[in-house]
Design an enzyme around this catalytic site. Structure first.
Site, PDB file in Angstrom:
ATOM      1  N   HIS A  39       0.815  -1.223   0.000  1.00  0.00           N
ATOM      2  CA  HIS A  39       0.000   0.000   0.000  1.00  0.00           C
ATOM      3  C   HIS A  39       0.848   1.273   0.000  1.00  0.00           C
ATOM      4  O   HIS A  39       0.331   2.367  -0.208  1.00  0.00           O
ATOM      5  CB  HIS A  39      -0.981   0.009   1.184  1.00  0.00           C
ATOM      6  CG  HIS A  39      -0.362   0.336   2.500  1.00  0.00           C
ATOM      7  ND1 HIS A  39      -0.067  -0.627   3.448  1.00  0.00           N
ATOM      8  CD2 HIS A  39       0.012   1.520   3.047  1.00  0.00           C
ATOM      9  CE1 HIS A  39       0.459  -0.037   4.512  1.00  0.00           C
ATOM     10  NE2 HIS A  39       0.517   1.259   4.297  1.00  0.00           N
ATOM     11  N   ASP A  50      -0.670  -7.485   1.633  1.00  0.00           N
ATOM     12  CA  ASP A  50      -0.073  -6.140   1.634  1.00  0.00           C
ATOM     13  C   ASP A  50       1.448  -6.243   1.810  1.00  0.00           C
ATOM     14  O   ASP A  50       2.004  -5.955   2.858  1.00  0.00           O
ATOM     15  CB  ASP A  50      -0.696  -5.320   2.768  1.00  0.00           C
ATOM     16  CG  ASP A  50      -0.287  -3.853   2.720  1.00  0.00           C
ATOM     17  OD1 ASP A  50       0.326  -3.446   1.710  1.00  0.00           O
ATOM     18  OD2 ASP A  50      -0.591  -3.124   3.684  1.00  0.00           O
ATOM     19  N   SER A  53       4.362   2.135   8.130  1.00  0.00           N
ATOM     20  CA  SER A  53       3.985   1.125   7.142  1.00  0.00           C
ATOM     21  C   SER A  53       5.206   0.551   6.430  1.00  0.00           C
ATOM     22  O   SER A  53       6.146   1.275   6.092  1.00  0.00           O
ATOM     23  CB  SER A  53       3.046   1.724   6.102  1.00  0.00           C
ATOM     24  OG  SER A  53       1.745   1.845   6.598  1.00  0.00           O
ATOM     25  N   GLY A  54       5.166  -0.742   6.189  1.00  0.00           N
ATOM     26  CA  GLY A  54       6.250  -1.409   5.471  1.00  0.00           C
ATOM     27  C   GLY A  54       7.384  -1.857   6.356  1.00  0.00           C
ATOM     28  O   GLY A  54       8.229  -2.660   5.941  1.00  0.00           O
TER      29      GLY A  54
END
Length: 401
Positions: free
Chosen positions: A76, A126, A223-224
């Protein structure tokens, strides 16, 4: 003591998978990491696989180095495959000021999982891979992390750490010099996580972590980034920061892509210089097995169907008995035919009423099992209740970019 060390080494060797040999000599063994418990700004070199992804100079997502050429992150974070202005920093401690141990690389390719975003807002798969334009040289501050292999088990309560440069609370940015933060959180089983977020929101490709009372979590900007746990002397990545409701809220754990589900896909994209994979094994019983709630994948719907089927069978048997009785009465005496007919009619009516009741029961039960919808968001920008020192990461926002 010597025997204990020998057993530890032997145990570790039995957990290694054949495909993982290329990076096993170096992965998940940061020489500068002495972390045991607590929370604070992460000491330099504690998490040498941590990557900062920047666009036009601004940090937007995290990632983890899995070999000298590839970084693992969240799908994402990348709305397109455009690598222009995308730079990855490794060995970085602060987003502001000097970082004498860092190196930077531009990105050659972005590869999102092919099954990501195939359905609206499901957040499944994701996960993404970034191919660096040139390999990095390993140092005490730049090393790959080991990845959880298929067959790994992370029981509810398993100790885990998440790191990042994200927000320290909803809408609260990381203060200068924006140092890498770390936070310790327990794994939350998928059944409990489904109870928290509602039916259909958590899949087998996800893993959750956070305190029941809230207060520690990843958040926007994280994120990530990696969720890791230690086994013997190795740090193993089990999750990639994905999404959550708010940040560090009670009964709303952070949700991560489950790394052990993706070995085949990762290997197919890398083809050589494969990451180091290790099976993580939790000890004892998993308390998540006994979790029961309306939203969890339970037997409620099946039970409702069973109740309805049983009621229908009972009604049918009752009707058959009534019909037999009516026939016998008619044979015995013609004079009672009218009465027998009336009895059969009554039995039929009773059967219809019973079936109607069973249908109503089934519908009511099914309605009861429906869980309320939950709004979640990606965590593209920060760690909630990652302490400021380490116990103040921040609140999770849907997709934490």
């Amino acid at each position: 003591m010597a025997l204990s060390r020998w057993i530890s080494v032997a145990t570790l060797l039995t957990l290694l998978t054949p495909e993982s040999l290329s990076q096993l000599s170096v992965c998940g063994q940061p020489p500068l990491n002495t972390r045991i418990v607590g929370g604070q700004v992460a000491p330099e070199g504690n998490w040498p696989w941590m990557a900062s992804l920047t666009n036009s100079g601004s940090h937007f997502c995290g990632g983890s180095l899995i070999n000298s050429d590839w970084v693992l992150s969240a799908a994402h974070c990348f709305k397109t495959n455009n690598v222009r202005n995308l730079v990855v920093f490794l060995g970085r401690q602060n987003q502001q000021g000097s970082n004498p141990n860092e190196v930077q690389r531009t990105v050659m390719r972005i590869i999102n999982h092919p099954d990501y975003d195939t359905r609206p807002n499901d957040n499944d798969n994701d996960i993404s891979l970034l191919k660096l334009t040139s390999p990095v040289v390993f140092t005490n501050f730049i090393l790959p992390v080991c990845l959880a292999a298929p067959g790994s088990s992370f029981h509810s309560g398993t100790d885990a750490w998440v790191t990042g440069w994200g927000r320290i609370a909803s809408q609260v940015p990381l203060p200068d010099p924006k140092s890498l933060m770390e936070v310790e959180v327990p794994i939350v089983g998928n059944k409990q996580c489904t109870c928290d977020y509602g039916a259909g929101s958590i899949t087998s490709n996800m893993i959750c972590a956070g305190l029941r009372a809230g207060g520690k979590d990843s958040c926007q900007g994280d994120s990530g980034g990696p969720l890791v746990s230690k086994q013997a002397s190795r740090w193993i990545q089990e999750g990639v920061v994905s999404f959550g409701e708010g940040c560090a809220l009670p009964k709303r754990p952070g949700v991560y892509a489950r790394v052990s589900q993706y070995q085949s896909w990762i290997n197919s994209e890398l083809s050589s210089n494969l990451p180091g994979y290790i099976i993580f094994r939790s000890i004892g019983n998993d308390s998540d097995i006994g979790v029961i709630c309306d939203g969890a994948p339970a037997t409620t719907t099946t039970t409702a169907a069973t109740v309805a089927a049983t009621a229908a069978a009972t009604a049918a048997a009752t009707a058959a008995t009534a019909a037999t009785a009516a026939t016998a009465a008619a044979t015995a005496a013609t004079a009672t035919t009218a009465a027998a007919t009336a009895a059969a009619t009554t039995a039929t009516a009773a059967t219809a009423a019973t079936a109607t009741t069973a249908t109503t029961t089934s519908a009511t039960t099914s309605a009861t099992t429906s869980a309320p919808a939950t709004t979640t968001a990606p965590r593209e920008s920060s760690l909630s209740t990652l302490t400021l020192p380490l116990n103040k990461i921040s609140e999770l926002v849907p997709l934490r970019c």
